[in-house]
Design a protein around this motif. Structure first.
Motif, PDB file in Angstrom:
ATOM      1  N   PRO A 152      94.405  80.964 -12.991  1.00 23.09           N
ATOM      2  CA  PRO A 152      95.655  80.201 -12.884  1.00 23.09           C
ATOM      3  C   PRO A 152      96.903  81.084 -12.943  1.00 23.09           C
ATOM      4  O   PRO A 152      97.974  80.649 -12.516  1.00 23.09           O
ATOM      5  CB  PRO A 152      95.592  79.259 -14.102  1.00 23.09           C
ATOM      6  CG  PRO A 152      94.151  79.154 -14.451  1.00 23.09           C
ATOM      7  CD  PRO A 152      93.560  80.482 -14.113  1.00 23.09           C
ATOM      8  N   GLU A 153      96.769  82.301 -13.461  1.00 21.13           N
ATOM      9  CA  GLU A 153      97.935  83.184 -13.559  1.00 21.13           C
ATOM     10  C   GLU A 153      98.368  83.739 -12.209  1.00 21.13           C
ATOM     11  O   GLU A 153      99.470  84.282 -12.071  1.00 21.13           O
ATOM     12  CB  GLU A 153      97.647  84.357 -14.511  1.00 21.13           C
ATOM     13  CG  GLU A 153      97.661  83.990 -15.979  1.00 21.13           C
ATOM     14  CD  GLU A 153      96.409  83.239 -16.394  1.00 21.13           C
ATOM     15  OE1 GLU A 153      95.323  83.581 -15.876  1.00 21.13           O
ATOM     16  OE2 GLU A 153      96.522  82.318 -17.222  1.00 21.13           O
ATOM     17  N   ILE A 154      97.494  83.631 -11.194  1.00 20.27           N
ATOM     18  CA  ILE A 154      97.829  84.104  -9.844  1.00 20.27           C
ATOM     19  C   ILE A 154      97.707  82.930  -8.884  1.00 20.27           C
ATOM     20  O   ILE A 154      96.615  82.409  -8.657  1.00 20.27           O
ATOM     21  CB  ILE A 154      96.907  85.263  -9.401  1.00 20.27           C
ATOM     22  CG1 ILE A 154      97.088  86.466 -10.333  1.00 20.27           C
ATOM     23  CG2 ILE A 154      97.223  85.667  -7.960  1.00 20.27           C
ATOM     24  CD1 ILE A 154      96.240  87.665  -9.955  1.00 20.27           C
ATOM     25  N   GLY A 155      98.836  82.492  -8.332  1.00 17.11           N
ATOM     26  CA  GLY A 155      98.845  81.416  -7.351  1.00 17.11           C
ATOM     27  C   GLY A 155      98.729  81.968  -5.943  1.00 17.11           C
ATOM     28  O   GLY A 155      99.171  83.078  -5.666  1.00 17.11           O
ATOM     29  N   VAL A 209      93.583  69.662 -13.737  1.00 11.55           N
ATOM     30  CA  VAL A 209      92.539  70.685 -13.872  1.00 11.55           C
ATOM     31  C   VAL A 209      92.749  71.506 -15.140  1.00 11.55           C
ATOM     32  O   VAL A 209      91.790  71.906 -15.806  1.00 11.55           O
ATOM     33  CB  VAL A 209      92.536  71.597 -12.621  1.00 11.55           C
ATOM     34  CG1 VAL A 209      91.604  72.790 -12.824  1.00 11.55           C
ATOM     35  CG2 VAL A 209      92.103  70.806 -11.390  1.00 11.55           C
ATOM     36  N   SER A 210      94.013  71.752 -15.478  1.00 10.49           N
ATOM     37  CA  SER A 210      94.310  72.563 -16.665  1.00 10.49           C
ATOM     38  C   SER A 210      94.119  71.796 -17.964  1.00 10.49           C
ATOM     39  O   SER A 210      94.202  72.370 -19.052  1.00 10.49           O
ATOM     40  CB  SER A 210      95.746  73.087 -16.595  1.00 10.49           C
ATOM     41  OG  SER A 210      96.678  72.023 -16.713  1.00 10.49           O
ATOM     42  N   GLY A 211      93.856  70.469 -17.855  1.00 10.17           N
ATOM     43  CA  GLY A 211      93.554  69.682 -19.052  1.00 10.17           C
ATOM     44  C   GLY A 211      94.713  68.895 -19.623  1.00 10.17           C
ATOM     45  O   GLY A 211      94.604  68.375 -20.742  1.00 10.17           O
ATOM     46  N   LEU A 212      95.823  68.788 -18.883  1.00  8.93           N
ATOM     47  CA  LEU A 212      96.954  67.990 -19.357  1.00  8.93           C
ATOM     48  C   LEU A 212      96.624  66.505 -19.196  1.00  8.93           C
ATOM     49  O   LEU A 212      96.628  65.967 -18.085  1.00  8.93           O
ATOM     50  CB  LEU A 212      98.221  68.348 -18.578  1.00  8.93           C
ATOM     51  CG  LEU A 212      99.504  67.599 -18.965  1.00  8.93           C
ATOM     52  CD1 LEU A 212      99.842  67.829 -20.436  1.00  8.93           C
ATOM     53  CD2 LEU A 212     100.669  68.007 -18.076  1.00  8.93           C
ATOM     54  N   ARG A 213      96.353  65.816 -20.283  1.00  8.71           N
ATOM     55  CA  ARG A 213      95.886  64.433 -20.233  1.00  8.71           C
ATOM     56  C   ARG A 213      97.021  63.409 -20.217  1.00  8.71           C
ATOM     57  O   ARG A 213      96.800  62.260 -19.859  1.00  8.71           O
ATOM     58  CB  ARG A 213      94.967  64.163 -21.429  1.00  8.71           C
ATOM     59  CG  ARG A 213      93.693  64.998 -21.390  1.00  8.71           C
ATOM     60  CD  ARG A 213      92.772  64.630 -22.530  1.00  8.71           C
ATOM     61  NE  ARG A 213      91.526  65.398 -22.491  1.00  8.71           N
ATOM     62  CZ  ARG A 213      90.533  65.258 -23.364  1.00  8.71           C
ATOM     63  NH1 ARG A 213      90.652  64.373 -24.354  1.00  8.71           N
ATOM     64  NH2 ARG A 213      89.443  65.992 -23.258  1.00  8.71           N
TER      65      ARG A 213
END
Length: 258
Positions: free
Chosen positions: A78-81, A105-109
């Motif tokens: 995720p640090e490289i787009g 995907v990163s888990g932000l609910r």
């Protein structure tokens, strides 16, 4: 924050087919400083896209390595787009839901938080009012904007862009170049951009630094673009310094072709 964000050491990529090896990139070396906008300029077939695939972690090198923030980089993170040439929006999702996807995907609910972040990014890329539109209902330029917003949603500190405006008409390309310059200036203290193009004007207009590649990724020229920001497209492209740098880059490309 300063320092080297990407260190590329001896990068080589060979493609094997029917016992025949084709070299796309050979012994490529480059250092990229944090917070800079570096444009990679070169003709088709010089290894630009191969290099980006290696930097993104989507492809593995035959030899050499990529260091990201001092750590060996071997797979997508995720640090490289990465904004590719092709349209990768999900057709069954609206613009808002496409931009929310990395947050899911990163888990932000928190649905409300996802919506707020997505709508802020959609506004920043100039798509306000189209949050509930589907990709099929958007023009090519609008889909590019939506793709850019989705990539920014990952929160990557390093952004790779592979000729993202190459298929657009000149007027729309200029409009999106202006949007990208504005977004970069807003985040330049924390975001690094590596932008691949075959267009000299685009390389100079966007970049703090231009690296010109020849066959197999040989560096023909690596020069600073000492044109102050913010840059207005209409005035910058007719300035004496722009014309002088344009000539230098054109000469380097000719050298590579020869």
């Amino acid at each position: 924050m300063t320092g080297t964000v990407l260190e590329i050491e001896g990068l080589t990529k060979e493609f094997q087919r029917d016992d025949v090896a084709t070299v796309a990139l050979r012994d490529f070396n480059l250092s990229i400083e944090r917070g800079t906008f570096v444009t990679i300029l070169g003709r088709s077939g010089c290894g630009k896209s191969t290099m980006l695939n290696l930097l993104s972690g989507l492809s593995k090198p035959t030899a050499g390595q990529v260091l990201h923030n001092g750590e060996r980089h071997t797979r997508p993170t995720p640090e490289i787009g990465y904004l590719t040439q092709s349209d990768t929006l999900m057709p069954w999702r609206t613009v808002r839901r496409n931009v929310e996807m990395p947050l899911e995907v990163s888990g932000l609910r928190d649905k409300q938080k996802r919506r707020e972040v997505a709508e802020d990014l959609i506004k920043r890329v100039g798509l306000q009012g189209f949050e509930d539109s589907y990709p099929r209902e958007l023009s090519g330029g609008m889909r590019r904007r939506a793709s850019l917003a989705r990539m920014l949603a990952y929160g990557a500190d390093t952004v790779l862009m592979d000729e993202p405006f190459g298929a657009l008409d000149a007027q729309l390309r200029h409009e999106l170049q202006g949007e990208l310059m504005r977004l970069y200036q807003d985040d330049s203290d924390q975001r690094t951009v590596i932008f691949v193009t075959h267009d000299i004007d685009e390389a100079l207009l966007l970049g703090d630094r231009v690296v010109v590649l020849g066959p197999l990724g040989r560096i023909l020229l690596d020069t600073e673009v000492d044109i102050p920001r913010p840059r207005d497209i209409d005035t910058t492209t007719v300035s004496d310094r722009f014309i002088e740098l344009h000539r230098q880059l054109a000469d380097a490309l000719k050298e590579g072709a020869a």
